[in-house]
Motif scaffolding. Structure first.
Motif, PDB file in Angstrom:
ATOM      1  N   SER A 115     -21.111  -2.197  -9.722  1.00  0.00           N
ATOM      2  CA  SER A 115     -20.210  -2.587  -8.648  1.00  0.00           C
ATOM      3  C   SER A 115     -19.915  -1.376  -7.775  1.00  0.00           C
ATOM      4  CB  SER A 115     -18.906  -3.160  -9.223  1.00  0.00           C
ATOM      5  OG  SER A 115     -18.057  -3.602  -8.194  1.00  0.00           O
ATOM      6  N   GLN A 116     -20.444  -1.404  -6.531  1.00  0.00           N
ATOM      7  CA  GLN A 116     -20.288  -0.270  -5.630  1.00  0.00           C
ATOM      8  C   GLN A 116     -19.488  -0.678  -4.389  1.00  0.00           C
ATOM      9  OE1 GLN A 116     -23.791   2.693  -5.689  1.00  0.00           O
ATOM     10  NE2 GLN A 116     -24.782   0.690  -5.615  1.00  0.00           N
ATOM     11  N   VAL A 117     -19.770   0.009  -3.281  1.00  0.00           N
ATOM     12  CA  VAL A 117     -18.926  -0.124  -2.096  1.00  0.00           C
ATOM     13  C   VAL A 117     -18.993  -1.510  -1.474  1.00  0.00           C
ATOM     14  CG1 VAL A 117     -20.706   0.757  -0.519  1.00  0.00           C
ATOM     15  CG2 VAL A 117     -18.287   1.019   0.052  1.00  0.00           C
ATOM     16  N   ILE A 118     -20.142  -2.192  -1.538  1.00  0.00           N
ATOM     17  CA  ILE A 118     -20.240  -3.515  -0.912  1.00  0.00           C
ATOM     18  C   ILE A 118     -19.349  -4.510  -1.646  1.00  0.00           C
ATOM     19  CG2 ILE A 118     -21.791  -5.401  -0.287  1.00  0.00           C
ATOM     20  CD1 ILE A 118     -22.093  -2.791   1.333  1.00  0.00           C
ATOM     21  N   ALA A 119     -19.331  -4.453  -2.969  1.00  0.00           N
ATOM     22  CA  ALA A 119     -18.440  -5.327  -3.725  1.00  0.00           C
ATOM     23  C   ALA A 119     -16.979  -4.963  -3.459  1.00  0.00           C
ATOM     24  CB  ALA A 119     -18.742  -5.228  -5.220  1.00  0.00           C
ATOM     25  N   ALA A 120     -16.687  -3.672  -3.302  1.00  0.00           N
ATOM     26  CA  ALA A 120     -15.317  -3.248  -3.007  1.00  0.00           C
ATOM     27  C   ALA A 120     -14.859  -3.817  -1.667  1.00  0.00           C
ATOM     28  CB  ALA A 120     -15.233  -1.722  -3.001  1.00  0.00           C
ATOM     29  N   ILE A 121     -15.751  -3.772  -0.675  1.00  0.00           N
ATOM     30  CA  ILE A 121     -15.419  -4.346   0.629  1.00  0.00           C
ATOM     31  C   ILE A 121     -15.268  -5.860   0.506  1.00  0.00           C
ATOM     32  CG2 ILE A 121     -16.276  -4.762   2.964  1.00  0.00           C
ATOM     33  CD1 ILE A 121     -17.596  -2.004   2.843  1.00  0.00           C
ATOM     34  N   GLY A 122     -16.172  -6.485  -0.240  1.00  0.00           N
ATOM     35  CA  GLY A 122     -16.093  -7.932  -0.421  1.00  0.00           C
ATOM     36  C   GLY A 122     -14.794  -8.363  -1.066  1.00  0.00           C
ATOM     37  N   MET A 123     -14.398  -7.703  -2.158  1.00  0.00           N
ATOM     38  CA  MET A 123     -13.129  -8.032  -2.808  1.00  0.00           C
ATOM     39  C   MET A 123     -11.957  -7.710  -1.884  1.00  0.00           C
ATOM     40  SD  MET A 123     -13.713  -9.527  -5.570  1.00  0.00           S
ATOM     41  CE  MET A 123     -11.962  -9.592  -6.003  1.00  0.00           C
ATOM     42  N   GLY A 124     -12.098  -6.649  -1.098  1.00  0.00           N
ATOM     43  CA  GLY A 124     -11.050  -6.333  -0.135  1.00  0.00           C
ATOM     44  C   GLY A 124     -10.881  -7.437   0.895  1.00  0.00           C
ATOM     45  N   PHE A 125     -11.992  -8.004   1.373  1.00  0.00           N
ATOM     46  CA  PHE A 125     -11.918  -9.107   2.330  1.00  0.00           C
ATOM     47  C   PHE A 125     -11.228 -10.326   1.703  1.00  0.00           C
ATOM     48  CE2 PHE A 125     -15.811  -7.860   5.142  1.00  0.00           C
ATOM     49  CZ  PHE A 125     -15.050  -6.873   5.727  1.00  0.00           C
ATOM     50  N   VAL A 126     -11.567 -10.614   0.453  1.00  0.00           N
ATOM     51  CA  VAL A 126     -10.952 -11.753  -0.234  1.00  0.00           C
ATOM     52  C   VAL A 126      -9.435 -11.562  -0.311  1.00  0.00           C
ATOM     53  CG1 VAL A 126     -10.761 -12.950  -2.446  1.00  0.00           C
ATOM     54  CG2 VAL A 126     -13.017 -12.342  -1.551  1.00  0.00           C
ATOM     55  N   LEU A 127      -9.004 -10.375  -0.729  1.00  0.00           N
ATOM     56  CA  LEU A 127      -7.566 -10.112  -0.847  1.00  0.00           C
ATOM     57  C   LEU A 127      -6.891 -10.077   0.518  1.00  0.00           C
ATOM     58  CD1 LEU A 127      -7.654  -7.327  -3.603  1.00  0.00           C
ATOM     59  CD2 LEU A 127      -7.013  -9.732  -3.884  1.00  0.00           C
ATOM     60  N   LEU A 128      -7.568  -9.478   1.507  1.00  0.00           N
ATOM     61  CA  LEU A 128      -6.982  -9.392   2.841  1.00  0.00           C
ATOM     62  C   LEU A 128      -6.828 -10.768   3.472  1.00  0.00           C
ATOM     63  CD1 LEU A 128      -5.916  -7.585   5.077  1.00  0.00           C
ATOM     64  CD2 LEU A 128      -8.275  -7.188   5.823  1.00  0.00           C
ATOM     65  N   SER A 129      -7.714 -11.688   3.122  1.00  0.00           N
ATOM     66  CA  SER A 129      -7.606 -13.047   3.665  1.00  0.00           C
ATOM     67  C   SER A 129      -6.298 -13.708   3.251  1.00  0.00           C
ATOM     68  CB  SER A 129      -8.795 -13.905   3.209  1.00  0.00           C
ATOM     69  OG  SER A 129      -8.717 -14.212   1.814  1.00  0.00           O
ATOM     70  N   LEU A 130      -5.730 -13.242   2.149  1.00  0.00           N
ATOM     71  CA  LEU A 130      -4.458 -13.787   1.658  1.00  0.00           C
ATOM     72  C   LEU A 130      -3.252 -13.134   2.327  1.00  0.00           C
ATOM     73  CD1 LEU A 130      -5.315 -13.826  -2.169  1.00  0.00           C
ATOM     74  CD2 LEU A 130      -5.644 -15.666  -0.496  1.00  0.00           C
ATOM     75  N   LEU A 131      -3.490 -12.068   3.075  1.00  0.00           N
ATOM     76  CA  LEU A 131      -2.382 -11.300   3.660  1.00  0.00           C
ATOM     77  C   LEU A 131      -2.319 -11.393   5.174  1.00  0.00           C
ATOM     78  CD1 LEU A 131      -2.744  -7.985   1.570  1.00  0.00           C
ATOM     79  CD2 LEU A 131      -1.201  -9.897   1.131  1.00  0.00           C
ATOM     80  N   LEU A 132      -3.159 -12.232   5.783  1.00  0.00           N
ATOM     81  CA  LEU A 132      -3.222 -12.268   7.238  1.00  0.00           C
ATOM     82  C   LEU A 132      -1.946 -12.785   7.888  1.00  0.00           C
ATOM     83  CD1 LEU A 132      -6.887 -13.461   7.963  1.00  0.00           C
ATOM     84  CD2 LEU A 132      -5.959 -11.140   7.951  1.00  0.00           C
ATOM     85  N   TRP A 133      -1.080 -13.394   7.097  1.00  0.00           N
ATOM     86  CA  TRP A 133       0.193 -13.856   7.654  1.00  0.00           C
ATOM     87  C   TRP A 133       1.156 -12.700   7.887  1.00  0.00           C
ATOM     88  CZ3 TRP A 133       4.536 -12.934   4.637  1.00  0.00           C
ATOM     89  CH2 TRP A 133       4.295 -12.601   3.295  1.00  0.00           C
ATOM     90  N   LEU A 134       0.873 -11.536   7.287  1.00  0.00           N
ATOM     91  CA  LEU A 134       1.705 -10.358   7.483  1.00  0.00           C
ATOM     92  C   LEU A 134       1.365  -9.672   8.804  1.00  0.00           C
ATOM     93  CD1 LEU A 134       1.557  -8.776   3.900  1.00  0.00           C
ATOM     94  CD2 LEU A 134       3.515  -9.957   4.925  1.00  0.00           C
ATOM     95  N   SER A 135       2.310  -8.909   9.326  1.00  0.00           N
ATOM     96  CA  SER A 135       2.058  -8.145  10.536  1.00  0.00           C
ATOM     97  C   SER A 135       1.181  -6.940  10.217  1.00  0.00           C
ATOM     98  CB  SER A 135       3.374  -7.658  11.135  1.00  0.00           C
ATOM     99  OG  SER A 135       3.985  -6.691  10.284  1.00  0.00           O
ATOM    100  N   PRO A 136       0.441  -6.416  11.214  1.00  0.00           N
ATOM    101  CA  PRO A 136      -0.359  -5.207  10.987  1.00  0.00           C
ATOM    102  C   PRO A 136       0.479  -4.047  10.437  1.00  0.00           C
ATOM    103  CG  PRO A 136      -0.974  -6.215  13.064  1.00  0.00           C
ATOM    104  CD  PRO A 136       0.225  -6.962  12.575  1.00  0.00           C
ATOM    105  N   LYS A 137       1.710  -3.924  10.906  1.00  0.00           N
ATOM    106  CA  LYS A 137       2.577  -2.847  10.424  1.00  0.00           C
ATOM    107  C   LYS A 137       2.873  -3.012   8.942  1.00  0.00           C
ATOM    108  CE  LYS A 137       7.024  -0.564  11.240  1.00  0.00           C
ATOM    109  NZ  LYS A 137       8.267  -0.557  12.083  1.00  0.00           N
ATOM    110  N   SER A 138       3.169  -4.235   8.523  1.00  0.00           N
ATOM    111  CA  SER A 138       3.459  -4.488   7.104  1.00  0.00           C
ATOM    112  C   SER A 138       2.230  -4.222   6.244  1.00  0.00           C
ATOM    113  CB  SER A 138       3.923  -5.937   6.915  1.00  0.00           C
ATOM    114  OG  SER A 138       5.127  -6.173   7.615  1.00  0.00           O
ATOM    115  N   ILE A 139       1.071  -4.617   6.745  1.00  0.00           N
ATOM    116  CA  ILE A 139      -0.171  -4.382   6.004  1.00  0.00           C
ATOM    117  C   ILE A 139      -0.442  -2.880   5.898  1.00  0.00           C
ATOM    118  CG2 ILE A 139      -2.682  -4.649   6.149  1.00  0.00           C
ATOM    119  CD1 ILE A 139      -2.230  -7.490   7.105  1.00  0.00           C
TER     120      ILE A 139
END
Length: 386
Positions: A115-139
């Protein structure tokens, strides 16, 4: 979404530099036995050959967050943006453990899942998709909190039960887990530290809504501030990196020790140093318009396409050169961590640079073609996944 030249240039630059490290892994004679950052055995040239490539992964992850912000802002339907981010994240994880892992090992039985950087980015996208309701400042604030605290959390979890230590290895540290007697899962890029960089990159996206002069000033301030904070904290030798720097017999090696920050997992010192450099590159490349800058930007327009192809080109070339050095096919083993290369194979560091430059140059026509194809076929939504 209108492309931003400084992002394409910076991403292209780090993608080119990234190939240097992978070329060294495949082609450098002592790559299997010598740690380039071990100050007791390395040389300045070898150290900086490895050190400069530290810039690549954090910049790539950070700008992935920025690209998400810009993409979300350009879409009217937030739910659709969330679905795309989730599916693209899952797609990247799939790519990591299939196309990328095969390119790395050339092992059809996949004895090692890395598990390298591509999986890290992929998991990051999955988690970030759950946080899009937050403001950029909060994120951004959440990203900063995770960046500062993940090392402490890692330390606290390291003395827990086997289950807790397993969670620690996946989310905060690194670890290897047997899947079967013949198969091993290796977590090389734990989720939380790299996710913190993506969150910060998402928050940075607001800067690209500003006018160019203001944007330049903000990027310079953030970049210099990050580097100053790094120098202060690194000088104290306190919290922020598990490997404190030490004065050496020679001034140059003392400098190398000061710069020798921890990438696995990315420490606070590592992140401050590398993001500081990346922000300054972003700022100074705002108005680049030379032929060279346009060439570099091509790689940054198609980073995933380039990333996938460069693995296969390098690994295939290594096999050709192994056979060319007089080794037989039986000397090439594809079921271990040696990338299939015989222990005696390899070239001096100077030749590694020659091979690196040749491989990067050979990929330019393909990258230019694909960049043009994507630009002229925006109606093909599947192109957004590659």
């Amino acid at each position: 979404m209108k492309r931003i030249n400084s992002i394409d240039f910076t991403r292209g630059l780090v993608m080119i530099i990234m190939a240097l490290d992978h070329t060294r892994d495949f082609m450098h004679a002592p790559a299997l036995t010598q740690d380039p950052t071990d100050l007791t055995t390395t040389t300045p040239w070898l150290f900086f050959t490895r050190w400069i490539t530290h810039l690549c992964a954090p910049t790539f992850v950070f700008l992935s967050g920025t690209s998400v912000f810009l993409s979300v802002k350009s879409q009217q339907n937030r739910a659709e943006a969330r679905r795309f981010l989730l599916t693209r994240g899952l797609w990247l994880v799939f790519l990591e453990f299939t196309i990328v892992n095969f390119a790395l090992w050339f092992d059809i039985r996949f004895h090692v899942l890395f598990s390298q950087v591509i999986a890290a980015i992929g998991m990051g996208f999955v988690l970030l998709s759950l946080l899009l309701w937050l403001s950029p400042k909060s994120i951004s604030i959440l990203g900063a909190i995770l960046l500062v605290s993940h090392q402490a959390i890692q330390f606290l979890l390291s003395n827990g039960s086997p289950v807790v230590q397993g969670i620690n290895a996946v989310f905060f540290a690194r670890g290897a887990f047997p899947i079967s007697p013949d198969h091993l899962f290796v977590m090389g890029y734990p989720i939380v530290p790299w996710f913190s960089l993506m969150l910060l990159g998402y928050g940075l996206g607001t800067i690209f809504e500003l006018s160019e002069p203001v944007r330049f000033k903000k990027l310079i301030q953030l970049g210099l501030g990050s580097l100053v904070l790094f120098v202060i904290l690194r000088s104290i030798n306190g919290y922020g990196d598990p490997s404190p720097w030490k004065p050496q017999k020679e001034v140059l090696f003392s400098v190398l020790s000061f710069l020798n920050v921890t990438k696995y997992p990315p420490s606070l010192m590592y992140s401050l140093l590398m993001l500081g450099i990346a922000l300054l590159i972003l700022a100074t490349s705002e108005n680049f318009s030379s032929r060279l800058s346009r060439v570099i930007s091509i790689y940054g327009k198609v980073p995933m396409f380039y990333y996938l192809i460069h693995w296969y080109v390098l690994h295939s070339l290594m096999i050709v050169l192994v056979l060319g050095q007089g080794f037989s096919w039986d000397d090439i083993q594809f079921n271990g961590f040696n990338l299939g290369r015989p222990p005696q194979f390899g070239f001096p560091l100077g030749w590694v640079y020659v091979i690196w430059g040749s491989v990067v140059a050979s990929l330019f026509p393909l990258c230019r073609w694909y960049a043009q194809y994507k630009a002229s076929h925006r109606e093909k939504t599947w192109l957004r996944y590659l």
